[in-house]
Write a protein that holds these residues in place. Structure first.
Motif, PDB file in Angstrom:
ATOM      1  N   VAL A   1       0.815  -1.228   0.000  1.00 12.34           N
ATOM      2  CA  VAL A   1       0.000   0.000   0.000  1.00 12.34           C
ATOM      3  C   VAL A   1       0.847   1.276   0.000  1.00 12.34           C
ATOM      4  N   THR A   2       2.168   1.137  -0.056  1.00 16.19           N
ATOM      5  CA  THR A   2       3.022   2.325  -0.089  1.00 16.19           C
ATOM      6  C   THR A   2       2.923   2.992  -1.462  1.00 16.19           C
ATOM      7  N   ASP A   3       2.572   4.285  -1.480  1.00 19.00           N
ATOM      8  CA  ASP A   3       2.360   4.970  -2.757  1.00 19.00           C
ATOM      9  C   ASP A   3       3.639   5.061  -3.578  1.00 19.00           C
ATOM     10  N   ASP A   4       4.693   5.542  -2.920  1.00 21.05           N
ATOM     11  CA  ASP A   4       5.953   5.780  -3.618  1.00 21.05           C
ATOM     12  C   ASP A   4       6.951   4.703  -3.210  1.00 21.05           C
ATOM     13  N   LEU A   5       7.289   3.823  -4.161  1.00 20.07           N
ATOM     14  CA  LEU A   5       8.153   2.686  -3.851  1.00 20.07           C
ATOM     15  C   LEU A   5       9.528   3.122  -3.361  1.00 20.07           C
ATOM     16  N   THR A   6       9.973   4.291  -3.786  1.00 17.77           N
ATOM     17  CA  THR A   6      11.335   4.707  -3.445  1.00 17.77           C
ATOM     18  C   THR A   6      11.360   5.819  -2.398  1.00 17.77           C
ATOM     19  N   GLY A   7      10.171   6.211  -1.907  1.00 16.59           N
ATOM     20  CA  GLY A   7      10.110   7.286  -0.923  1.00 16.59           C
ATOM     21  C   GLY A   7      10.099   6.753   0.493  1.00 16.59           C
ATOM     22  N   PRO A   8      10.045   7.659   1.475  1.00 10.43           N
ATOM     23  CA  PRO A   8       9.982   7.228   2.869  1.00 10.43           C
ATOM     24  C   PRO A   8       8.619   6.596   3.197  1.00 10.43           C
ATOM     25  N   VAL A   9       8.594   5.770   4.234  1.00 11.92           N
ATOM     26  CA  VAL A   9       7.360   5.080   4.630  1.00 11.92           C
ATOM     27  C   VAL A   9       6.763   5.777   5.843  1.00 11.92           C
ATOM     28  N   THR A  10       5.496   6.127   5.757  1.00  8.22           N
ATOM     29  CA  THR A  10       4.768   6.627   6.920  1.00  8.22           C
ATOM     30  C   THR A  10       3.864   5.516   7.423  1.00  8.22           C
TER      31      THR A  10
END
Lengths: 168, 328
Positions: free
Chosen positions: A126-135
């Motif tokens: 469910v992470t939107d951006d595969l390469t971004g930080p995880v919230t």
């Protein structure tokens, strides 16, 4: 066919002789009397037997003990330090993250492993951006813990416990 | 479960030799499928040769792309920075499969070589041609919700459950196989078989052949790729239908495309006909629909899974539409 193996379980070296057919779960429970990992489905579907194997969460029912000679196993029992509950255990207590408690040791080991994965920056489905930080919001917690079933349905409080832990 | 010997192989050649010389021996990776099948009585090996700790656990950049070791765990492959950046559909496919615990255990080769299966295959009290050739197919005329709509036979209608393999087939992955006679490379798409009259065989591998690596040729336009999975639960559930797609647009025209389907056949299904139909066409919903129809014209659903045909069509269209919009 028997095999002699050594496991480090919750900080203690344990030597045992197992039939090769013995799962890691049965070795822990029946040979070493470490009963916090629970046998729910015994087919990898419920997550009640989750332990940390060399630091990573796995289901202990779908792997043979003989394949883990020399491994480090941490169960929910071994997470406490100096008589104090692990922060995740404390969060489950504070948020009332269980009813009958059967799935709880697996939930807690899975959560501890999951938080390490988040810390390492691993994305989830469910992470939107595969390469971004995880919230670690509720949707992320639910997805990342989908391998742990709670038939009492204590999910709302389990999510609250992990949100508390994620926020702290 | 019958008694078995356990051997932790020291190197790939030792593992191959140990399995090749013993008809009842099998390789053990993460065990998430094999151990389950041994408990169910579906698999009855008398020797396990553990290949999970062989030095095949690296993802390496090569001159032509990425080389993924057979023992790389599914979670590590999904999290690998180059996989996330260059082939998002592969990272997405991996992340949509199984649970966090299973992805930590399951290996790359083990994921590819998990059994093509259905609930009847896993229930030893029911006839199943895949488990017991000649005994009949319980799914035909039975519960078919999860079964094949493409490439099935009267012997078997089971589907391959991997998500990862669908993305890899779309990426033209090549598997490196070590056997008693040496090494060979074959396209992943050719690793799998359709059931035909011998549904007991999922792949073309011979006894004793070990997958040591998967090579992913560099496909620059796969940076714009997606994996869309439709299932009965939000998480931790097999696909009813899934689509892996990469789209290369030249303005509003499809310059190139890769498309593969999961949950529809005995193997991950490369949608070659849809790809051919799309190349050079405008990137519009109409064109995507015509491409999907070209692929699905051969669909032969069973009573109980007719819904999969429009579901596959709509999922193909939605995936390509999202990729087109992403590119604007």
């Amino acid at each position: 066919m028997d095999a002699r193996i050594t496991l480090r379980v919750d900080g203690r070296d344990r030597s045992l002789t197992v039939d090769t057919r013995t799962t890691l779960l049965d070795a822990l429970r029946d040979h070493l009397s470490v009963t916090s990992p629970k046998k729910g489905c015994d087919h990898g579907q419920c997550g009640a037997c989750t332990v940390l194997l060399d630091g990573r969460r796995v289901v202990s029912c779908l792997t043979f003990a003989v394949a883990h000679d020399g491994a480090d196993v941490t169960t929910a029992e071994g997470l406490a330090e100096g008589g104090e509950p692990h922060p995740v255990q404390r969060a489950f207590l504070e948020q009332d993250g269980f009813q009958c408690g059967f799935c709880t040791p697996g939930q807690i080991c899975s959560a501890v492993g999951m938080l390490e994965e988040v810390k390492a920056g691993h994305p989830s489905h469910v992470t939107d951006d595969l390469t971004g930080p995880v919230t670690l919001d509720d949707e992320e917690i639910r997805e990342r813990l989908s391998g742990n079933l709670c038939r009492c349905g204590a999910y709302v409080n389990i999510v609250a416990a992990l949100r508390e832990e994620a926020d702290s | 479960m019958i008694p078995f010997e356990y051997l932790r192989a020291g190197d790939p050649a030792e593992a191959v030799a140990a399995v090749a010389e013993r008809p009842g021996a099998v390789f053990l990776g993460g065990g998430t499928n094999l151990v389950d099948h041994m408990k169910l009585g579906v698999a009855e090996p008398d020797m396990l040769v553990d290949v999970s700790r062989l030095p095949l656990d690296r993802v390496e950049e090569t001159a032509t792309g990425l080389r993924v070791g057979a023992a790389v765990r599914n979670s590590d492959l999904a999290a690998h920075p180059l996989v996330r950046e260059r082939c998002p559909m592969l990272a997405r496919a991996l992340l949509s499969g199984a649970s966090g615990q299973l992805r930590n255990a399951a290996t790359t080769a083990g994921n590819l070589l998990q059994r093509t299966r259905c609930p009847y295959f896993q229930d030893v009290t029911t006839p199943c041609n895949k488990r017991e050739p000649g005994s009949g197919c319980s799914a035909i005329g039975g519960y078919t919700r999860y079964h094949a709509i493409l490439g099935a036979s009267e012997q078997c209608v089971a589907v391959h459950p991997s998500d990862m393999a669908v993305a890899m087939v779309a990426l033209d992955a090549v598997v490196i196989v070590l056997g008693p006679g040496g090494e060979r490379a074959l396209p992943l798409a050719d690793l799998y078989r359709l059931p035909g009259d011998t549904p007991q065989r999922d792949t073309v591998l011979e006894h004793g052949e070990l997958v040591t690596a998967v090579e992913l040729p560099d496909l620059p336009f796969a940076r714009r790729s997606a994996y869309r999975k439709v299932r009965d639960r939000t998480s931790y559930s097999f696909a009813l239908v899934s689509v892996a797609a990469a789209l290369d647009l030249d303005g509003g025209t499809v310059r190139d495309v890769r498309l593969a389907l999961g949950g529809v056949a005995h193997k991950p299904w490369r949608a070659v006909l849809a790809e051919e139909e799309l190349r050079g066409k405008p990137a519009t919903e109409d064109a995507f629909r015509r491409a999907a129809d070209a692929e699905l014209a051969a669909a032969r659903p069973l009573p109980g899974n007719e819904f999969k045909v429009p579901m596959a069509r709509n999922t193909i269209v939605a995936t390509l539409r999202d990729l087109t919009e992403e590119g604007r």
